[in-house]
Design an enzyme around this catalytic site. Structure first.
Site: not given
Length: 267
Positions: A155, A159
Site C-alpha cells: 500500500h 496507510k
C-alpha cells in the site's frame, strides 16, 4: 423513488473525495453532509477540486447527524475516528458503510451487537474493490488444497495500519479452510527481527509501504513442484467506488452488521 441521503466522513481525503465524485454521478444518491477535520462550515462546492454540492462540512459527527437528515454514513477515515463515527451513526439511526480498517475484535463485536439491538443495517468492508473480494474468496478455496501460503500486501506510505484489513481478512478466510501449520524449517532463525513477516496461525503476512502504490495484494500458495499465485491490484481509488455503491444499495434493507462485502455479493 426518493434518493438515498448520504453523509461522507473523510470527505476531503483521497478516498473521500473519490466517493463524492461517485455520488455526483449517481441519480439515486444525494450528498447531505460531510465530516472532516478541514473546511468546517464551508460548502463542498467552495472547495477546489470537489463536486458542486451545497452540503456543508462538519468537524463533529454528532452535530452533523443532528442537523442533517441522512440515511447512510460512508466512513473513509482512520481506525479511531471510524469506530467513533460508526457507533454514532448506529445510535442515531443512520446506516454506516465503512471502508476504514484497523478495528479491533472487541470493537467489531460491540458494533455488531449494537446494530442487532437497534435492528439497523451496517456494512464494514476491509476492501470495497469487487476484484479484491473475489481474490479473497479464491484464496479461501485454494487453502483447502494448499496449506502452505504467504500473503504480501502493498500500500501507499500514508496507510496507518499494518497489515492491511484486506490481508487480515484474507488470512481469516484461509484459516477457515486450512489446518494450522507452522511453515518453514523448524530451526529457522530470523537474523533480523521481522524478516519473515507477521505470523498468523502459522502463515506469514508481509506489508510493503511505498509512495506510488495504491492497494495491492498477492497470495502465494506452495505445493510439491508448483506454486499458485492469486493477485489483485487497485491502480486508482476509483476501483473501490463500485463496491461502496453496492454496499449503500444493500445496507438500506439490512437489519444487522455485515463484515465483509462477500456476504452481500455471494449470499
Amino acid at each position: 423513488m426518493s434518493k438515498i441521503r448520504v453523509v461522507v466522513a473523510g470527505a476531503s481525503g483521497k478516498m473521500g473525495s473519490e466517493a463524492l465524485r461517485m455520488i455526483e454521478k449517481q441519480s439515486d444518491l444525494t450528498l447531505v453532509g460531510c465530516v472532516d477535520k478541514q473546511h468546517t462550515g464551508k460548502k463542498v462546492k467552495e472547495i477546489a477540486g470537489l463536486p458542486q454540492f451545497d452540503a456543508i462540512f462538519y468537524n463533529d459527527i454528532e452535530k452533523c447527524l443532528a442537523e442533517v437528515n441522512a440515511d447512510v454514513l460512508v466512513d473513509l477515515t482512520s481506525p479511531k475516528a471510524g469506530y467513533k463515527h460508526t457507533k454514532a451513526a448506529i445510535l442515531n439511526g443512520v446506516r454506516p458503510v465503512v471502508g476504514t480498517t484497523g478495528f479491533t475484535n472487541e470493537q467489531l463485536s460491540e458494533l455488531t451487537q449494537l446494530a442487532a439491538e437497534k435492528k439497523i443495517g451496517a456494512v464494514i468492508a476491509p476492501n470495497f474493490a469487487i476484484g479484491a473480494v473475489l481474490m479473497m474468496q479464491f484464496a479461501k478455496m485454494a487453502a483447502k488444497y494448499f496449506p502452505d501460503v504467504e500473503i504480501i500486501e502493498k500500500h501507499h506510505d500514508q496507510k496507518l495500519d499494518a497489515p492491511s484489513g484486506t490481508a487480515v481478512k484474507t488470512a481469516q478466510l484461509i484459516q477457515e479452510q486450512r489446518n494450522k501449520k507452522n511453515q518453514g524449517h523448524s530451526e529457522e532463525e530470523e537474523t533480523i527481527l521481522g524478516a519473515r513477516g507477521a505470523d498468523y496461525d502459522g502463515m506469514r503476512i508481509h506489508s510493503v509501504r511505498l509512495p506510488g502504490l495504491v492497494a495491492h495484494q498477492e497470495v502465494i500458495f506452495g505445493g510439491p513442484g508448483e506454486n499458485l499465485k492469486i493477485q489483485h491490484d487497485s491502480f486508482h481509488r476509483e476501483s473501490f467506488m463500485s463496491g461502496i455503491k453496492f454496499a449503500i444499495d444493500h445496507v438500506i434493507s439490512l437489519d444487522k452488521l455485515v463484515y465483509g462485502l462477500e456476504h452481500l455479493m455471494l449470499g
